[in-house]
Motif scaffolding. Sequence first.
Motif: not given
Length: 209
Positions: A50, A56, A58, A90, A92, A94-96, A98-99, A180, A190
């Motif tokens: 990252h 990062v 997960g 992961t 987080i 918010d990050r999850d 987004h993924l 990205n 990323v």
Amino acid sequence: MGLFNRKTDTTTATATTATATTVVDPALAALTGEYSIDPAHSSIGFTVRHAMVTNVRGSFGDFSGSLQLNGADPHHSTAEIDVKITSIDTGIADRDGHLRSGDFFEAEKHPLMTFRSTQAEQLGGDSYRITGDLTIKDVTRPLAIDLEFNGSATDVYGNERVGFEGSAEILRSDWGLTWNAALETGGVMVSDKVKLTFDISAIKAAPQA
């Protein structure tokens, strides 16, 4: 103890070179059978760089799979794994999210990541390579997973178990995961390279009556 056939060299009084004779270890032959992956004692994880400076990590918490082991002829062993994308974690939220979104996995449209083996081979000792088809977002490409066979045991509940751990590296762009963002200092947010990790405990199915 290796999962694949061992070879032993024999010589004769008139021969100057050794010949290899395949010897099947009875303990390995006894492992032959169908196994179900135990998700409570297994993990499927990933690591990705990252911002060019840190990693990062997960995992996927919801998956299932099976192994068909052939102890007498292990090259015919197979593996299948189904992973639910919505279970990505992961640490987080918010990050999850987004993924799971259209920028990455499109989890609503493509809920599963799957692996179906096509070949098994021995690399030496307890090291092996399982090659197969990895499907993400309806894109199927070959994947080779390097594995270590950790052995077999009977647990306190009488279950016969086998254990493996391994890893593989992929370029996520090969499966259409191309989102990205450019960094002001150069580089991208990323990395394209992702390391996958597997720690598998599988339980042997009871013989059919």
